[in-house]
Design a protein around this motif. Structure first.
Motif, PDB file in Angstrom:
ATOM      1  N   ASN A  90       0.911  -1.202   0.200  1.00  0.00           N
ATOM      2  CA  ASN A  90       0.100   0.322  -0.051  1.00  0.00           C
ATOM      3  C   ASN A  90       0.821   1.346  -0.046  1.00  0.00           C
ATOM      4  OD1 ASN A  90      -2.379  -1.127  -0.177  1.00  0.00           O
ATOM      5  ND2 ASN A  90      -2.779  -1.360   1.830  1.00  0.00           N
ATOM      6  N   GLU A  91       1.889   1.136   0.707  1.00  0.00           N
ATOM      7  CA  GLU A  91       2.853   2.332   0.689  1.00  0.00           C
ATOM      8  C   GLU A  91       3.497   2.771  -0.506  1.00  0.00           C
ATOM      9  OE1 GLU A  91       6.956   3.985   2.885  1.00  0.00           O
ATOM     10  OE2 GLU A  91       5.813   2.210   3.844  1.00  0.00           O
ATOM     11  N   VAL A  92       4.053   1.564  -1.380  1.00  0.00           N
ATOM     12  CA  VAL A  92       4.201   1.787  -2.804  1.00  0.00           C
ATOM     13  C   VAL A  92       3.218   2.303  -3.640  1.00  0.00           C
ATOM     14  CG1 VAL A  92       5.317   0.801  -4.579  1.00  0.00           C
ATOM     15  CG2 VAL A  92       6.049  -0.079  -2.400  1.00  0.00           C
ATOM     16  N   ILE A  93       1.947   1.781  -3.547  1.00  0.00           N
ATOM     17  CA  ILE A  93       0.951   2.477  -4.364  1.00  0.00           C
ATOM     18  C   ILE A  93       0.476   3.818  -4.098  1.00  0.00           C
ATOM     19  CG2 ILE A  93      -1.570   2.259  -4.303  1.00  0.00           C
ATOM     20  CD1 ILE A  93      -1.254  -0.892  -4.175  1.00  0.00           C
ATOM     21  N   GLN A  94       0.506   4.198  -2.784  1.00  0.00           N
ATOM     22  CA  GLN A  94       0.414   5.904  -2.222  1.00  0.00           C
ATOM     23  C   GLN A  94       1.538   6.718  -2.985  1.00  0.00           C
ATOM     24  OE1 GLN A  94       0.043   5.498   1.745  1.00  0.00           O
ATOM     25  NE2 GLN A  94      -2.111   5.342   1.784  1.00  0.00           N
ATOM     26  N   ILE A  95       2.921   6.030  -3.051  1.00  0.00           N
ATOM     27  CA  ILE A  95       3.921   6.760  -3.651  1.00  0.00           C
ATOM     28  C   ILE A  95       3.667   7.101  -5.015  1.00  0.00           C
ATOM     29  CG2 ILE A  95       6.258   6.771  -4.266  1.00  0.00           C
ATOM     30  CD1 ILE A  95       6.689   5.502  -1.286  1.00  0.00           C
ATOM     31  N   VAL A  96       3.264   6.279  -5.684  1.00  0.00           N
ATOM     32  CA  VAL A  96       2.991   6.216  -7.165  1.00  0.00           C
ATOM     33  C   VAL A  96       1.845   7.038  -7.387  1.00  0.00           C
ATOM     34  CG1 VAL A  96       2.484   4.809  -9.087  1.00  0.00           C
ATOM     35  CG2 VAL A  96       4.177   4.000  -7.540  1.00  0.00           C
ATOM     36  N   GLN A  97       0.823   6.925  -6.655  1.00  0.00           N
ATOM     37  CA  GLN A  97      -0.304   7.767  -7.069  1.00  0.00           C
ATOM     38  C   GLN A  97       0.209   9.125  -6.705  1.00  0.00           C
ATOM     39  OE1 GLN A  97      -3.069   5.988  -4.187  1.00  0.00           O
ATOM     40  NE2 GLN A  97      -4.189   4.646  -5.867  1.00  0.00           N
ATOM     41  N   THR A  98       0.984   9.588  -5.855  1.00  0.00           N
ATOM     42  CA  THR A  98       1.319  10.903  -5.777  1.00  0.00           C
ATOM     43  C   THR A  98       2.084  11.511  -6.953  1.00  0.00           C
ATOM     44  OG1 THR A  98       3.251  10.514  -4.572  1.00  0.00           O
ATOM     45  CG2 THR A  98       1.382  10.921  -3.141  1.00  0.00           C
ATOM     46  N   LYS A  99       2.669  10.658  -7.826  1.00  0.00           N
ATOM     47  CA  LYS A  99       3.373  10.934  -8.920  1.00  0.00           C
ATOM     48  C   LYS A  99       2.439  11.168 -10.207  1.00  0.00           C
ATOM     49  CE  LYS A  99       7.614   9.278  -6.488  1.00  0.00           C
ATOM     50  NZ  LYS A  99       8.271  10.568  -6.368  1.00  0.00           N
ATOM     51  N   ILE A 100       1.283  10.689 -10.163  1.00  0.00           N
ATOM     52  CA  ILE A 100       0.489  10.714 -11.129  1.00  0.00           C
ATOM     53  C   ILE A 100      -0.249  12.065 -11.522  1.00  0.00           C
ATOM     54  CG2 ILE A 100      -1.813   9.730 -12.411  1.00  0.00           C
ATOM     55  CD1 ILE A 100      -0.651   7.321 -10.974  1.00  0.00           C
ATOM     56  N   TYR A 101       0.091  12.875 -12.511  1.00  0.00           N
ATOM     57  CA  TYR A 101      -0.542  14.183 -12.428  1.00  0.00           C
ATOM     58  C   TYR A 101      -1.638  14.187 -13.768  1.00  0.00           C
ATOM     59  CZ  TYR A 101       3.691  15.381 -10.154  1.00  0.00           C
ATOM     60  OH  TYR A 101       4.848  15.529  -9.226  1.00  0.00           O
ATOM     61  N   SER A 102      -2.555  15.215 -13.758  1.00  0.00           N
ATOM     62  CA  SER A 102      -3.563  15.153 -14.989  1.00  0.00           C
ATOM     63  C   SER A 102      -3.243  16.589 -15.693  1.00  0.00           C
ATOM     64  CB  SER A 102      -4.930  15.668 -14.218  1.00  0.00           C
ATOM     65  OG  SER A 102      -6.021  15.583 -15.334  1.00  0.00           O
ATOM     66  N   ILE A 103      -2.751  16.215 -16.885  1.00  0.00           N
ATOM     67  CA  ILE A 103      -2.277  17.191 -17.844  1.00  0.00           C
ATOM     68  C   ILE A 103      -2.813  16.633 -19.257  1.00  0.00           C
ATOM     69  CG2 ILE A 103      -0.316  18.258 -18.941  1.00  0.00           C
ATOM     70  CD1 ILE A 103       1.490  17.341 -16.787  1.00  0.00           C
ATOM     71  N   ARG A 104      -3.514  17.879 -19.635  1.00  0.00           N
ATOM     72  CA  ARG A 104      -4.173  17.818 -21.198  1.00  0.00           C
ATOM     73  C   ARG A 104      -5.202  16.677 -20.905  1.00  0.00           C
ATOM     74  NH1 ARG A 104       1.021  17.809 -25.042  1.00  0.00           N
ATOM     75  NH2 ARG A 104       2.040  19.637 -24.125  1.00  0.00           N
ATOM     76  N   ASP A 105      -5.994  16.703 -19.918  1.00  0.00           N
ATOM     77  CA  ASP A 105      -6.927  15.745 -19.682  1.00  0.00           C
ATOM     78  C   ASP A 105      -6.257  14.041 -19.897  1.00  0.00           C
ATOM     79  OD1 ASP A 105      -9.076  17.645 -19.107  1.00  0.00           O
ATOM     80  OD2 ASP A 105      -9.280  17.613 -21.188  1.00  0.00           O
ATOM     81  N   LYS A 106      -5.133  13.872 -19.518  1.00  0.00           N
ATOM     82  CA  LYS A 106      -4.444  12.692 -19.464  1.00  0.00           C
ATOM     83  C   LYS A 106      -3.800  12.580 -17.955  1.00  0.00           C
ATOM     84  CE  LYS A 106      -3.324  12.538 -24.148  1.00  0.00           C
ATOM     85  NZ  LYS A 106      -4.025  11.361 -24.992  1.00  0.00           N
ATOM     86  N   LYS A 107      -3.854  11.227 -17.827  1.00  0.00           N
ATOM     87  CA  LYS A 107      -3.127  10.946 -16.351  1.00  0.00           C
ATOM     88  C   LYS A 107      -1.757  10.658 -16.723  1.00  0.00           C
ATOM     89  CE  LYS A 107      -7.031   9.659 -13.587  1.00  0.00           C
ATOM     90  NZ  LYS A 107      -7.487   8.907 -12.580  1.00  0.00           N
TER      91      LYS A 107
END
Length: 65
Positions: free
Chosen positions: A3-20
């Motif tokens: 779960n910790e790894v998942i949370q770290i990865v999720q914080t590195k996902i951005y929404s740009i040009r309507d894409k993740k």
């Protein structure tokens, strides 16, 4: 995946040009390589990556990060 790894990865996902998206330096960190190696892999092996796999941010998008 932990779960910790998942949370770290999720914080590195951005929404740009309507894409993740993830930034090249975040991907490099996850894979334990230099950022330039990620970019070289995409540039030197375009057949291995979908056409919409990457794009460059414009100045405004970069400032908004």
């Amino acid at each position: 995946m932990d779960n910790e790894v998942i949370q770290i990865v999720q914080t590195k996902i951005y929404s740009i040009r309507d894409k993740k998206v993830m930034l090249d330096y975040d991907l490099a960190e996850l894979y334990g390589v230099e950022t330039k190696r990620i970019n070289e892999a995409v540039k030197n092996n375009p057949e291995k990556f979908p056409e919409d796999f990457w794009f460059e941010l414009n100045d405004e998008e970069f400032k908004n990060l």
